[in-house]
Write an enzyme that holds these catalytic residues in place. Structure first.
Site, PDB file in Angstrom:
ATOM      1  N   ALA A   1      -5.255  -2.314   5.287  1.00  0.00           N
ATOM      2  CA  ALA A   1      -6.636  -1.904   5.562  1.00  0.00           C
ATOM      3  C   ALA A   1      -7.455  -2.037   4.289  1.00  0.00           C
ATOM      4  O   ALA A   1      -6.902  -2.047   3.182  1.00  0.00           O
ATOM      5  CB  ALA A   1      -6.676  -0.448   6.032  1.00  0.00           C
TER       6      ALA A   1
ATOM      7  N   ASP B   1      -3.392 -12.007   4.808  1.00  0.00           N
ATOM      8  CA  ASP B   1      -4.710 -11.561   4.360  1.00  0.00           C
ATOM      9  C   ASP B   1      -5.673 -11.600   5.546  1.00  0.00           C
ATOM     10  O   ASP B   1      -5.910 -12.666   6.121  1.00  0.00           O
ATOM     11  CB  ASP B   1      -5.206 -12.473   3.222  1.00  0.00           C
ATOM     12  CG  ASP B   1      -6.477 -11.929   2.583  1.00  0.00           C
ATOM     13  OD1 ASP B   1      -7.174 -11.101   3.202  1.00  0.00           O
ATOM     14  OD2 ASP B   1      -6.778 -12.350   1.445  1.00  0.00           O
TER      15      ASP B   1
ATOM     16  N   THR C   1      -9.473   0.068   2.054  1.00  0.00           N
ATOM     17  CA  THR C   1      -9.510   1.534   1.940  1.00  0.00           C
ATOM     18  C   THR C   1     -10.445   2.051   0.836  1.00  0.00           C
ATOM     19  O   THR C   1     -10.500   3.265   0.618  1.00  0.00           O
ATOM     20  CB  THR C   1      -8.092   2.089   1.673  1.00  0.00           C
ATOM     21  OG1 THR C   1      -7.591   1.490   0.478  1.00  0.00           O
ATOM     22  CG2 THR C   1      -7.154   1.802   2.828  1.00  0.00           C
TER      23      THR C   1
ATOM     24  N   THR D   1      -8.609   6.566  10.631  1.00  0.00           N
ATOM     25  CA  THR D   1      -9.019   7.572   9.645  1.00  0.00           C
ATOM     26  C   THR D   1      -9.857   8.709  10.235  1.00  0.00           C
ATOM     27  O   THR D   1     -10.568   8.521  11.232  1.00  0.00           O
ATOM     28  CB  THR D   1      -9.845   6.883   8.528  1.00  0.00           C
ATOM     29  OG1 THR D   1     -10.352   7.874   7.632  1.00  0.00           O
ATOM     30  CG2 THR D   1     -11.031   6.106   9.093  1.00  0.00           C
TER      31      THR D   1
ATOM     32  N   GLY E   1       0.817  -1.214   0.000  1.00  0.00           N
ATOM     33  CA  GLY E   1       0.000   0.000   0.000  1.00  0.00           C
ATOM     34  C   GLY E   1       0.851   1.264   0.000  1.00  0.00           C
ATOM     35  O   GLY E   1       2.086   1.207   0.038  1.00  0.00           O
TER      36      GLY E   1
ATOM     37  N   TYR F   1     -17.014   2.213   5.471  1.00  0.00           N
ATOM     38  CA  TYR F   1     -15.566   2.296   5.699  1.00  0.00           C
ATOM     39  C   TYR F   1     -15.278   2.899   7.074  1.00  0.00           C
ATOM     40  O   TYR F   1     -14.576   2.311   7.895  1.00  0.00           O
ATOM     41  CB  TYR F   1     -14.912   3.116   4.581  1.00  0.00           C
ATOM     42  CG  TYR F   1     -13.478   3.521   4.868  1.00  0.00           C
ATOM     43  CD1 TYR F   1     -12.449   2.579   4.811  1.00  0.00           C
ATOM     44  CD2 TYR F   1     -13.149   4.841   5.194  1.00  0.00           C
ATOM     45  CE1 TYR F   1     -11.131   2.956   5.080  1.00  0.00           C
ATOM     46  CE2 TYR F   1     -11.841   5.216   5.457  1.00  0.00           C
ATOM     47  CZ  TYR F   1     -10.838   4.273   5.395  1.00  0.00           C
ATOM     48  OH  TYR F   1      -9.537   4.649   5.664  1.00  0.00           O
TER      49      TYR F   1
HETATM   50  N1  NAP Z   1      -5.756   6.515   1.647  1.00  0.00           N
HETATM   51  C1  NAP Z   1      -6.328   7.462   2.386  1.00  0.00           C
HETATM   52  O1  NAP Z   1      -6.719   8.525   1.893  1.00  0.00           O
HETATM   53  C2  NAP Z   1      -6.479   7.264   3.876  1.00  0.00           C
HETATM   54  C3  NAP Z   1      -7.152   8.246   4.616  1.00  0.00           C
HETATM   55  C4  NAP Z   1      -7.287   8.080   5.998  1.00  0.00           C
HETATM   56  C5  NAP Z   1      -6.765   6.948   6.606  1.00  0.00           C
HETATM   57  N2  NAP Z   1      -6.135   6.013   5.844  1.00  0.00           N
HETATM   58  C6  NAP Z   1      -5.624   4.820   6.517  1.00  0.00           C
HETATM   59  O2  NAP Z   1      -4.221   4.797   6.355  1.00  0.00           O
HETATM   60  C7  NAP Z   1      -3.778   3.436   6.299  1.00  0.00           C
HETATM   61  C8  NAP Z   1      -2.883   3.242   5.086  1.00  0.00           C
HETATM   62  O3  NAP Z   1      -3.653   3.547   3.926  1.00  0.00           O
HETATM   63  P1  NAP Z   1      -3.043   3.513   2.460  1.00  0.00           P
HETATM   64  O4  NAP Z   1      -3.481   4.755   1.782  1.00  0.00           O
HETATM   65  O5  NAP Z   1      -1.598   3.156   2.513  1.00  0.00           O
HETATM   66  O6  NAP Z   1      -3.883   2.291   1.869  1.00  0.00           O
HETATM   67  P2  NAP Z   1      -3.686   1.497   0.509  1.00  0.00           P
HETATM   68  O7  NAP Z   1      -2.683   2.165  -0.344  1.00  0.00           O
HETATM   69  O8  NAP Z   1      -5.046   1.225  -0.015  1.00  0.00           O
HETATM   70  O9  NAP Z   1      -3.035   0.130   1.010  1.00  0.00           O
HETATM   71  C9  NAP Z   1      -3.765  -0.774   1.774  1.00  0.00           C
HETATM   72  C10 NAP Z   1      -2.942  -2.015   1.983  1.00  0.00           C
HETATM   73  O10 NAP Z   1      -3.755  -2.941   2.707  1.00  0.00           O
HETATM   74  C11 NAP Z   1      -3.797  -4.149   1.984  1.00  0.00           C
HETATM   75  N3  NAP Z   1      -5.037  -4.865   2.219  1.00  0.00           N
HETATM   76  C12 NAP Z   1      -6.280  -4.576   1.772  1.00  0.00           C
HETATM   77  N4  NAP Z   1      -7.154  -5.504   2.208  1.00  0.00           N
HETATM   78  C13 NAP Z   1      -6.433  -6.391   2.945  1.00  0.00           C
HETATM   79  C14 NAP Z   1      -6.754  -7.583   3.638  1.00  0.00           C
HETATM   80  N5  NAP Z   1      -8.003  -8.098   3.659  1.00  0.00           N
HETATM   81  N6  NAP Z   1      -5.770  -8.251   4.275  1.00  0.00           N
HETATM   82  C15 NAP Z   1      -4.492  -7.794   4.244  1.00  0.00           C
HETATM   83  N7  NAP Z   1      -4.124  -6.688   3.584  1.00  0.00           N
HETATM   84  C16 NAP Z   1      -5.088  -5.986   2.948  1.00  0.00           C
HETATM   85  C17 NAP Z   1      -3.616  -3.759   0.540  1.00  0.00           C
HETATM   86  O11 NAP Z   1      -3.227  -4.899  -0.188  1.00  0.00           O
HETATM   87  P3  NAP Z   1      -3.472  -5.038  -1.781  1.00  0.00           P
HETATM   88  O12 NAP Z   1      -2.330  -4.277  -2.403  1.00  0.00           O
HETATM   89  O13 NAP Z   1      -3.411  -6.499  -2.001  1.00  0.00           O
HETATM   90  O14 NAP Z   1      -4.825  -4.437  -2.058  1.00  0.00           O
HETATM   91  C18 NAP Z   1      -2.520  -2.723   0.694  1.00  0.00           C
HETATM   92  O15 NAP Z   1      -1.267  -3.341   0.897  1.00  0.00           O
HETATM   93  C19 NAP Z   1      -5.041   2.579   6.336  1.00  0.00           C
HETATM   94  O16 NAP Z   1      -5.280   2.168   7.638  1.00  0.00           O
HETATM   95  C20 NAP Z   1      -6.139   3.531   5.915  1.00  0.00           C
HETATM   96  O17 NAP Z   1      -7.398   3.166   6.435  1.00  0.00           O
HETATM   97  C21 NAP Z   1      -5.973   6.148   4.513  1.00  0.00           C
END
Ligand code: NAP
Length: 297
Positions: A59, A35, A61, A100, A9, A124
């Site tokens: 997560a 997973d 997301t 989040t 991610g 979410y």
């Molecule tokens: N993105 C945003 O704008 C945002 C905003 C607020 C908070 N956050 C929080 O910040 C954190 C990091 O977000 P990010 O932007 O880095 O997210 P991201 O780029 O969507 O990456 C999510 C990661 O989680 C993995 N994942 C998804 N479903 C899974 C499952 N069932 N089991 C194991 N792994 C799984 C994904 O794997 P795959 O590559 O296989 O899909 C990916 O490695 C998260 O907790 C998110 O909720 C994000």
């Protein structure tokens, strides 16, 4: 040894990169080997890594898709992270988890502090909120939960990449101007997390580390302001489009988003001495990387 989950991610990749650059011992795990929908895979990765610290960057997301994909969202954001916290509890090691701004409804009209009541407006946010609560209430894990917002990076699916790609196809873009928040550069969040990890190593666990901390970039904007800043940073490489401000009502989405999800990050500064940089300062280098390394389609 730090176990980094969700290493494919946005945040996970930045954590891996920083650990490599700094010579920090880590093990990175991602799907399919790790997973949350396969609890035995979580237990197996944990047992193999024998970590001293877990950083959960995994997560579910996809905010809109979650509305119709509730089981996967719950596994990714609630039951999976709870299992990880329970493993950390049993091993008596700290657990850093990420949550989040979407746990809030956005109606406060001022930046949220950690103790403000949550009231998520979609699946979410609900599953993330339930994950936080389960970790803190159903385990005695040494848990640090960082609520962040509007995360973007030079890789992965994010608003900056989407905007740059859209501007190549359309001369005019309509962008929501009535949702306030703060963009957070994934490298900044990764740095903050590793600074916390370093602090844990220096001081050992202290009771004041336990609980929720807000951790976004400094300052605030709207999606429209964010888009305009992205195009200003990209102006030397691509002609800026006209960015028309629209309202949330003009851009209906399956999940309702908070109108004002600014987070007050003072507690992170008070307890850990960490303040993330102004969002506007971090944007330029990432836009340049997006344009050169990973040109948006
Ligand atoms: N993105 C945003 O704008 C945002 C905003 C607020 C908070 N956050 C929080 O910040 C954190 C990091 O977000 P990010 O932007 O880095 O997210 P991201 O780029 O969507 O990456 C999510 C990661 O989680 C993995 N994942 C998804 N479903 C899974 C499952 N069932 N089991 C194991 N792994 C799984 C994904 O794997 P795959 O590559 O296989 O899909 C990916 O490695 C998260 O907790 C998110 O909720 C994000």
């Amino acid at each position: 040894m730090i176990l980094i989950t969700g290493s494919t991610g946005q945040l996970g990749q930045e954590l891996v990169k920083l650990c490599q650059e700094r010579g920090i011992a880590f093990r990175a795990v991602a799907r399919p080997a790790f997973d949350f929908e396969q609890p035995e895979s979580v237990a197996a990765c944990f047992a193999t890594a024998k970590p001293d610290l877990v950083i959960n960057a995994a997560a579910y997301t996809a905010v809109d898709k979650a509305e119709t994909d509730q089981d996967a969202a719950r596994a990714g954001n609630h039951t999976g992270p709870l299992q990880l916290a329970q493993l950390c509890e049993a091993a008596n090691i700290p657990f850093i988890h990420v949550s989040t701004d979407y746990v809030f409804d956005g109606a406060k009209g001022a930046p949220y502090v950690e103790s403000d009541p949550t009231n998520p407006t979609g699946v979410y946010g609900t599953t993330k909120r339930d994950g936080e609560a389960a970790i803190l209430n159903n385990t005695t894990a040494k848990a640090i939960i960082l609520r962040t917002a509007w995360v973007y990076a030079a890789h992965g699916k994010n608003f900056a990449r989407t905007m740059l790609g859209a501007a190549r196809r359309f001369p005019t873009l309509r962008v929501v101007a009535d949702q306030r928040g703060t963009p957070t550069a994934a490298p900044d969040l990764a740095q903050a997390i590793l600074a916390i990890a370093a602090r844990l190593q220096q001081t050992g666990w202290r009771p004041q580390y336990h609980g929720i901390f807000h951790a976004t970039g400094s300052g605030e904007t709207t999606w429209h302001g964010f888009a305009t800043a992205i195009f200003a940073e990209a102006a030397a490489s691509q002609k800026p489009p006209e960015v028309q401000p629209i309202t949330t009502a003009d851009w209906p989405t399956p999940a309702r988003r908070p109108a004002d999800s600014r987070l007050d990050c003072a507690k992170l500064t008070q307890v850990f001495g960490i303040t993330l940089p102004p969002w506007r300062t971090s944007l330029g280098p990432i836009v340049q990387q997006l344009l050169t390394l990973d040109p948006p389609g």
